[in-house]
Design a protein around this motif. Structure first.
Motif, PDB file in Angstrom:
ATOM      1  N   ARG A   1     -79.309 -74.888-105.416  1.00 28.77           N
ATOM      2  CA  ARG A   1     -79.796 -74.401-106.719  1.00 28.77           C
ATOM      3  C   ARG A   1     -81.320 -74.357-106.757  1.00 28.77           C
ATOM      4  O   ARG A   1     -81.899 -73.483-107.378  1.00 28.77           O
ATOM      5  CB  ARG A   1     -79.253 -75.273-107.841  1.00 28.77           C
TER       6      ARG A   1
ATOM      7  N   ASP B   1     -77.467 -68.347-116.797  1.00 31.37           N
ATOM      8  CA  ASP B   1     -78.473 -67.811-117.716  1.00 31.37           C
ATOM      9  C   ASP B   1     -79.374 -66.807-117.015  1.00 31.37           C
ATOM     10  O   ASP B   1     -79.706 -65.763-117.582  1.00 31.37           O
ATOM     11  CB  ASP B   1     -79.328 -68.942-118.299  1.00 31.37           C
ATOM     12  N   ALA B   2     -79.752 -67.112-115.796  1.00 27.58           N
ATOM     13  CA  ALA B   2     -80.626 -66.201-115.046  1.00 27.58           C
ATOM     14  C   ALA B   2     -79.890 -64.903-114.745  1.00 27.58           C
ATOM     15  O   ALA B   2     -80.459 -63.818-114.873  1.00 27.58           O
ATOM     16  CB  ALA B   2     -81.100 -66.865-113.756  1.00 27.58           C
ATOM     17  N   ARG B   3     -78.630 -65.003-114.353  1.00 27.03           N
ATOM     18  CA  ARG B   3     -77.849 -63.790-114.075  1.00 27.03           C
ATOM     19  C   ARG B   3     -77.682 -62.948-115.325  1.00 27.03           C
ATOM     20  O   ARG B   3     -77.765 -61.724-115.275  1.00 27.03           O
ATOM     21  CB  ARG B   3     -76.490 -64.157-113.492  1.00 27.03           C
ATOM     22  N   GLU B   4     -77.448 -63.596-116.471  1.00 20.93           N
ATOM     23  CA  GLU B   4     -77.316 -62.863-117.729  1.00 20.93           C
ATOM     24  C   GLU B   4     -78.625 -62.167-118.083  1.00 20.93           C
ATOM     25  O   GLU B   4     -78.612 -61.026-118.544  1.00 20.93           O
ATOM     26  CB  GLU B   4     -76.895 -63.806-118.850  1.00 20.93           C
ATOM     27  N   ALA B   5     -79.739 -62.842-117.870  1.00 15.06           N
ATOM     28  CA  ALA B   5     -81.038 -62.238-118.159  1.00 15.06           C
ATOM     29  C   ALA B   5     -81.277 -61.037-117.245  1.00 15.06           C
ATOM     30  O   ALA B   5     -81.777 -59.998-117.688  1.00 15.06           O
ATOM     31  CB  ALA B   5     -82.154 -63.270-117.992  1.00 15.06           C
ATOM     32  N   ILE B   6     -80.921 -61.178-115.983  1.00 18.11           N
ATOM     33  CA  ILE B   6     -81.071 -60.069-115.036  1.00 18.11           C
ATOM     34  C   ILE B   6     -80.185 -58.905-115.458  1.00 18.11           C
ATOM     35  O   ILE B   6     -80.607 -57.748-115.450  1.00 18.11           O
ATOM     36  CB  ILE B   6     -80.754 -60.539-113.599  1.00 18.11           C
TER      37      ILE B   6
ATOM     38  N   ASN C   1     -82.356 -71.246-104.782  1.00 14.59           N
ATOM     39  CA  ASN C   1     -81.997 -69.993-105.455  1.00 14.59           C
ATOM     40  C   ASN C   1     -81.950 -70.198-106.960  1.00 14.59           C
ATOM     41  O   ASN C   1     -80.874 -70.232-107.561  1.00 14.59           O
ATOM     42  CB  ASN C   1     -80.622 -69.495-104.966  1.00 14.59           C
ATOM     43  N   PRO C   2     -83.112 -70.329-107.603  1.00 17.98           N
ATOM     44  CA  PRO C   2     -83.107 -70.612-109.042  1.00 17.98           C
ATOM     45  C   PRO C   2     -82.533 -69.470-109.874  1.00 17.98           C
ATOM     46  O   PRO C   2     -82.094 -69.680-110.988  1.00 17.98           O
ATOM     47  CB  PRO C   2     -84.589 -70.844-109.368  1.00 17.98           C
ATOM     48  N   GLY C   3     -82.498 -68.255-109.338  1.00 15.78           N
ATOM     49  CA  GLY C   3     -81.975 -67.128-110.089  1.00 15.78           C
ATOM     50  C   GLY C   3     -80.467 -67.037-110.073  1.00 15.78           C
ATOM     51  O   GLY C   3     -79.898 -66.083-110.552  1.00 15.78           O
ATOM     52  N   SER C   4     -79.805 -68.039-109.538  1.00 17.67           N
ATOM     53  CA  SER C   4     -78.357 -67.956-109.424  1.00 17.67           C
ATOM     54  C   SER C   4     -77.631 -68.637-110.573  1.00 17.67           C
ATOM     55  O   SER C   4     -76.419 -68.650-110.598  1.00 17.67           O
ATOM     56  CB  SER C   4     -77.900 -68.553-108.090  1.00 17.67           C
ATOM     57  N   SER C   5     -78.355 -69.196-111.529  1.00 17.66           N
ATOM     58  CA  SER C   5     -77.688 -69.825-112.657  1.00 17.66           C
ATOM     59  C   SER C   5     -77.114 -68.743-113.575  1.00 17.66           C
ATOM     60  O   SER C   5     -77.499 -67.572-113.528  1.00 17.66           O
ATOM     61  CB  SER C   5     -78.658 -70.703-113.436  1.00 17.66           C
TER      62      SER C   5
END
Length: 61
Positions: A13, A22-27, A16-20
């Protein structure tokens, strides 16, 4: 064993901080907004081209 797996998950984690979630939803929201903007742009271009085609079709008569 369980502690080792937990450490691996934590380390992954951090890498790869963008794998949470919330991050995926933001992307996904950003990608959707960009696609909607592009669709509006293409619709405007399409409307313009239809008007131009009609104009030139009238000119040739």
């Amino acid at each position: 064993m369980a502690e080792t797996v937990r450490n691996w998950v934590i380390a992954e984690r951090k890498k790869n901080p963008g794998s949470s979630d919330d991050a995926r939803e933001a992307i996904d929201r950003a990608r959707t907004a960009e696609m909607e903007r592009r669709i509006r742009e293409l619709e405007q271009e399409n409307a313009f081209l239809k008007k131009a085609a009609a104009f030139f079709a009238r000119e040739q008569r």
